[in-house]
Design a protein around this motif. Structure first.
Motif, PDB file in Angstrom:
ATOM      1  N   PRO A 199     -30.310  92.964 -13.151  1.00  0.00           N
ATOM      2  CA  PRO A 199     -29.866  92.703 -12.913  1.00  0.00           C
ATOM      3  C   PRO A 199     -29.856  90.977 -13.749  1.00  0.00           C
ATOM      4  N   ILE A 200     -31.301  90.592 -14.265  1.00  0.00           N
ATOM      5  CA  ILE A 200     -31.565  89.705 -15.500  1.00  0.00           C
ATOM      6  C   ILE A 200     -30.510  89.789 -16.486  1.00  0.00           C
ATOM      7  N   ASP A 201     -30.501  91.247 -16.921  1.00  0.00           N
ATOM      8  CA  ASP A 201     -29.135  90.755 -18.620  1.00  0.00           C
ATOM      9  C   ASP A 201     -28.094  90.581 -17.542  1.00  0.00           C
ATOM     10  N   ALA A 202     -27.759  90.888 -16.135  1.00  0.00           N
ATOM     11  CA  ALA A 202     -26.035  90.266 -16.036  1.00  0.00           C
ATOM     12  C   ALA A 202     -26.393  88.582 -15.948  1.00  0.00           C
ATOM     13  N   PHE A 203     -27.418  88.370 -15.514  1.00  0.00           N
ATOM     14  CA  PHE A 203     -28.173  86.629 -15.685  1.00  0.00           C
ATOM     15  C   PHE A 203     -28.038  85.902 -17.309  1.00  0.00           C
ATOM     16  N   TYR A 204     -28.179  86.541 -17.449  1.00  0.00           N
ATOM     17  CA  TYR A 204     -28.392  85.946 -19.184  1.00  0.00           C
ATOM     18  C   TYR A 204     -26.768  86.204 -19.750  1.00  0.00           C
ATOM     19  N   LEU A 205     -26.089  87.188 -19.631  1.00  0.00           N
ATOM     20  CA  LEU A 205     -24.602  87.155 -19.391  1.00  0.00           C
ATOM     21  C   LEU A 205     -23.889  85.783 -19.067  1.00  0.00           C
ATOM     22  N   ASN A 206     -24.660  85.712 -17.688  1.00  0.00           N
ATOM     23  CA  ASN A 206     -23.598  84.618 -17.073  1.00  0.00           C
ATOM     24  C   ASN A 206     -24.192  83.288 -17.685  1.00  0.00           C
ATOM     25  N   LYS A 207     -24.880  83.383 -18.386  1.00  0.00           N
ATOM     26  CA  LYS A 207     -26.101  81.861 -19.032  1.00  0.00           C
ATOM     27  C   LYS A 207     -24.928  81.387 -20.491  1.00  0.00           C
ATOM     28  N   ALA A 208     -25.182  83.134 -21.211  1.00  0.00           N
ATOM     29  CA  ALA A 208     -23.946  82.548 -21.975  1.00  0.00           C
ATOM     30  C   ALA A 208     -22.448  81.973 -21.650  1.00  0.00           C
ATOM     31  N   ILE A 209     -22.244  82.911 -20.775  1.00  0.00           N
ATOM     32  CA  ILE A 209     -20.159  82.178 -20.294  1.00  0.00           C
ATOM     33  C   ILE A 209     -20.612  80.547 -19.613  1.00  0.00           C
ATOM     34  N   TYR A 210     -21.568  80.765 -18.732  1.00  0.00           N
ATOM     35  CA  TYR A 210     -21.825  78.960 -19.078  1.00  0.00           C
ATOM     36  C   TYR A 210     -22.598  78.049 -19.857  1.00  0.00           C
ATOM     37  N   ARG A 222     -35.547  77.624 -15.000  1.00  0.00           N
ATOM     38  CA  ARG A 222     -36.071  76.995 -13.673  1.00  0.00           C
ATOM     39  C   ARG A 222     -34.633  77.449 -12.418  1.00  0.00           C
ATOM     40  N   THR A 223     -33.591  77.408 -12.943  1.00  0.00           N
ATOM     41  CA  THR A 223     -32.672  78.071 -12.274  1.00  0.00           C
ATOM     42  C   THR A 223     -33.025  79.200 -11.508  1.00  0.00           C
ATOM     43  N   MET A 224     -33.205  80.033 -12.733  1.00  0.00           N
ATOM     44  CA  MET A 224     -33.533  81.361 -11.847  1.00  0.00           C
ATOM     45  C   MET A 224     -34.716  81.395 -11.293  1.00  0.00           C
ATOM     46  N   GLU A 225     -35.454  80.791 -11.656  1.00  0.00           N
ATOM     47  CA  GLU A 225     -37.057  81.148 -10.889  1.00  0.00           C
ATOM     48  C   GLU A 225     -37.020  80.643  -9.756  1.00  0.00           C
ATOM     49  N   TYR A 226     -35.950  79.598  -9.295  1.00  0.00           N
ATOM     50  CA  TYR A 226     -36.067  79.154  -7.541  1.00  0.00           C
ATOM     51  C   TYR A 226     -35.628  79.954  -7.154  1.00  0.00           C
ATOM     52  N   MET A 227     -34.270  80.162  -7.876  1.00  0.00           N
ATOM     53  CA  MET A 227     -33.236  81.312  -6.874  1.00  0.00           C
ATOM     54  C   MET A 227     -34.237  82.813  -5.834  1.00  0.00           C
ATOM     55  N   VAL A 228     -34.697  83.362  -7.586  1.00  0.00           N
ATOM     56  CA  VAL A 228     -35.430  84.179  -7.208  1.00  0.00           C
ATOM     57  C   VAL A 228     -36.934  84.331  -6.535  1.00  0.00           C
ATOM     58  N   GLU A 229     -37.258  83.537  -6.567  1.00  0.00           N
ATOM     59  CA  GLU A 229     -38.496  82.749  -6.027  1.00  0.00           C
ATOM     60  C   GLU A 229     -38.282  82.841  -4.453  1.00  0.00           C
ATOM     61  N   LEU A 230     -37.003  81.782  -3.867  1.00  0.00           N
ATOM     62  CA  LEU A 230     -36.158  81.401  -2.593  1.00  0.00           C
ATOM     63  C   LEU A 230     -35.372  83.170  -1.708  1.00  0.00           C
ATOM     64  N   GLN A 284     -37.595  92.478  -7.972  1.00  0.00           N
ATOM     65  CA  GLN A 284     -36.200  93.726  -7.992  1.00  0.00           C
ATOM     66  C   GLN A 284     -35.090  93.018  -9.485  1.00  0.00           C
ATOM     67  N   ILE A 285     -35.443  92.089  -9.821  1.00  0.00           N
ATOM     68  CA  ILE A 285     -34.413  91.383 -11.175  1.00  0.00           C
ATOM     69  C   ILE A 285     -34.593  93.188 -12.252  1.00  0.00           C
ATOM     70  N   ARG A 286     -35.582  92.812 -12.700  1.00  0.00           N
ATOM     71  CA  ARG A 286     -35.805  93.926 -13.377  1.00  0.00           C
ATOM     72  C   ARG A 286     -35.549  94.958 -13.940  1.00  0.00           C
ATOM     73  N   GLY A 290     -29.217  95.388   0.272  1.00  0.00           N
ATOM     74  CA  GLY A 290     -29.591  94.003   0.451  1.00  0.00           C
ATOM     75  C   GLY A 290     -30.081  92.787  -1.135  1.00  0.00           C
ATOM     76  N   GLU A 291     -30.993  93.330  -1.613  1.00  0.00           N
ATOM     77  CA  GLU A 291     -31.439  93.423  -2.600  1.00  0.00           C
ATOM     78  C   GLU A 291     -30.185  93.202  -4.212  1.00  0.00           C
ATOM     79  N   ARG A 292     -29.209  94.112  -3.716  1.00  0.00           N
ATOM     80  CA  ARG A 292     -28.130  93.758  -4.971  1.00  0.00           C
ATOM     81  C   ARG A 292     -27.316  92.509  -4.441  1.00  0.00           C
ATOM     82  N   MET A 293     -27.529  91.856  -2.675  1.00  0.00           N
ATOM     83  CA  MET A 293     -27.076  91.297  -2.880  1.00  0.00           C
ATOM     84  C   MET A 293     -27.313  89.300  -2.864  1.00  0.00           C
ATOM     85  N   LYS A 294     -28.561  89.494  -2.813  1.00  0.00           N
ATOM     86  CA  LYS A 294     -29.308  88.754  -3.214  1.00  0.00           C
ATOM     87  C   LYS A 294     -28.960  88.002  -4.870  1.00  0.00           C
TER      88      LYS A 294
END
Lengths: 324, 260
Positions: A114-125, A134-142, A148-150, A159-163
């Motif tokens: 998932p972290i690779d997909a997060f980075y793709l969104n980082k580029a898109i947005y 900061r945002t990723m760490e906050y949400m990952v912890e929450l 799981q993200i790696r 459930g992990e995928r949906m999170k």
């Protein structure tokens, strides 16, 4: 007002053909068009920070509404104003400010973490590195998905995928998030975690529009409910008002020492006659007050046990769905 | 532009990472792709080895035309032609919606998420054939190279236009991949010097359907013997590109998504 929807209509063109061999062959050359009115002119308004549940039976038009509100579909007519944008006309600017989670369509990439997909969104947005982390760490912890993200997405539980889908949808800090059946197929623990996450984000000012068949989601999350049926808006009010839709009713389970009296009276609907001593029924208090019901039962057969509860939201929804 | 390039590279990175999850299959696919792409040049070599020829063209000139054609497809297929399959599959499965909720054009997102690492085999094949054929021919001058590069850019834009058109068809004509076979058969005319065809065919592939621009037109410029109707072919390509983009926008408006 954050969202204004006025007289929204959507008509789909489809083609009709029979199921026989001859009809199938004929459909290769001639097809009879049919027009399906998915939305028949719905209107509603949503304020900033609201958490609105969007309900309706399958094919009612709620997904079509959601797709128009997210800029995916063009409506046939009607007006939508969200944060000053018309979703289908100002799509690119508009979707930068919204997020969406589709329970049945994944934004993650199956073979990579998932972290690779997060980075793709980082580029898109175009999210700055520090803000992204900061945002990723906050949400990952929450959401408790540090471990799981790696891992490759295909190795994660539903459930992990949906999170991770939630993180993906919210990394760019959207003001409005559209959720289409976000808890579908999840176990109670995962559902609870996700519901808590939604509530937390809602407290931080994010507006949520939640489409679901899981009434637990509605009861736990939504303060307001919009019900769509046959392309029309049939209910739009707060959750307690939805319960009152059935009138002043109570669900009663009663057990007696002696056989129960005849209960075929106006205001009493027996839903389950377990034995001659035990019955479950629905009591309409406007037609048959509770004290009179207790007196009736006690008169001929002493009450051993009696439990009272509000009608379940499911009962109310059933009535709304069945109405034509 | 910079942001878009960054997004595109992030897309390429994730596509490569996804494909590397099945490394063995990936390398085998590249090898097969390479062999398949070499079929047309091998037939050309066989024709010339057996004393026959494309009238007026030496074997290496014919191979250069095929090299340019395969190089064009070799660049297009991995880097942007993936929009066709990406769009067709996403529309059929409903995942096209996910491209529409990104703050970029749906076409750009289809390109970003449609990078096809396997098709790099086509690029290797095209580049190899182009280089080998060119080494056996008199070296072109600077002017010829510049003209070639300009026309080759139009070749790529034309392939892009084909991709956009096929992807646009995929939005409304759901799941139909046969149009791709028609495209392939038609464009195969571009593998050969346009001049070997009859006049009416030459007119069609140069001035009506942009096919000669995919190989013959840029390659003949590099060979110092420009094809007749080069400017017309360029004009048709630009018209086709503009038409394909309008077509895509019109199809996007008709997008109905899938299921609930």
């Amino acid at each position: 007002m954050l969202i204004t929807v006025e007289d929204l209509k959507k008509v789909y063109k489809s083609y009709q053909r029979g199921s026989s061999f001859g009809e199938t062959l004929k459909s290769l050359f001639v097809r009879k068009p049919i027009y399906i009115e998915a939305l028949k002119g719905i209107s509603f308004r949503i304020d900033q920070g609201e958490l609105v549940g969007f309900l309706g039976p399958n094919g009612a038009g709620k997904s079509t509404t959601l797709k128009i509100l997210t800029g995916i579909l063009y409506p046939s007519s009607g007006k939508v104003d969200i944060m000053g944008y018309t979703p289908w006309r100002d799509r690119k600017k508009y979707v930068a400010k919204i997020g969406a989670v589709f329970g049945q369509k994944s934004q993650l990439l199956w073979d990579i973490p998932p972290i690779d997909a997060f980075y793709l969104n980082k580029a898109i947005y175009a999210i700055p590195e520090r803000e992204f982390k900061r945002t990723m760490e906050y949400m990952v912890e929450l959401l408790d998905v540090e471990g799981q993200i790696r891992k490759p997405t295909r190795q994660l539980s539903l459930g992990e995928r949906m999170k991770c889908e939630f993180i993906m949808a919210m990394l760019h800090k959207p003001e409005i998030v559209f959720l289409d059946e976000p808890t579908i197929g999840l176990d109670v623990i995962a559902k609870d975690k996700i519901r808590k996450f939604i509530l937390k984000m809602n407290q931080r000012g994010v507006t949520f529009i939640l489409t679901t068949h899981d009434l637990g989601d509605i009861e736990h999350l939504a303060k307001r409910v919009i019900v769509i049926n046959h392309g029309e808006l049939v209910f739009d009010d707060a959750l307690p008002a939805l319960r009152r839709q059935l009138g002043e009713k109570k669900i009663i389970a009663v057990t007696t020492i002696h056989p129960l009296p005849a209960l075929d009276r106006p205001g009493i609907t027996v839903t389950n006659r377990i034995s001659t001593y035990q019955v479950e029924l629905e009591l309409d208090l406007t037609a048959f007050p509770l004290n009179e019901f207790i007196a009736l039962v006690n008169k001929s057969s002493t009450i051993r046990d009696l439990s009272l509860r509000e009608p379940q939201i499911e009962d109310v929804i059933k009535v709304l769905y069945q109405a034509r | 532009m910079r942001t878009n390039l960054r997004i595109y590279l992030a897309g390429v990175k994730t596509a490569l990472a996804s494909r590397m999850a099945y490394r063995g299959d990936y390398f085998l696919s590249i090898l097969i792709m390479l062999l398949v792409e070499m079929a047309a040049p091998l037939i050309t070599i066989l024709i010339y080895e057996n004393g026959a020829s494309f009238p007026g063209w030496s074997m290496y000139e014919a191979l250069l035309i095929q090299g340019v054609f395969l190089l064009g497809k070799g660049i297009a297929y991995p880097f942007f032609f993936g929009i066709v399959w990406n769009t067709v599959e996403r529309v059929r499965g409903g995942a096209f919606d996910l491209l529409m909720i990104k703050p970029k054009s749906a076409l750009f997102m289809a390109i970003v998420t449609g990078f096809d690492a396997e098709d790099l085999g086509k690029l290797i094949g095209g580049a190899t054939l182009f280089t080998l054929a060119l080494r056996r021919l008199p070296p072109p001058g600077v002017g010829e190279w510049l003209q070639f590069l300009a026309l080759f850019l139009i070749t790529l834009l034309t392939l892009f236009a084909y991709g956009v058109t096929l992807a646009g068809i995929g939005i409304v004509w759901i799941g139909n991949i046969r149009v791709y076979d028609i495209f392939n058969s038609l464009t195969n005319f571009g593998l050969y010097p346009a001049a070997i065809f009859s006049k009416p065919v030459q007119t069609v592939i140069t001035g009506i359907i942009p096919i000669a621009i995919l190989g013959s037109v840029p390659a003949t410029v590099l060979l110092g013997r420009p094809s007749p109707g080069t400017w017309r072919a360029v004009g048709v390509s630009f018209l086709f590109l503009a038409g394909s983009l309008s077509f895509w926008r019109a199809m996007l408006k008709k997008y109905t998504s899938a299921g609930g």
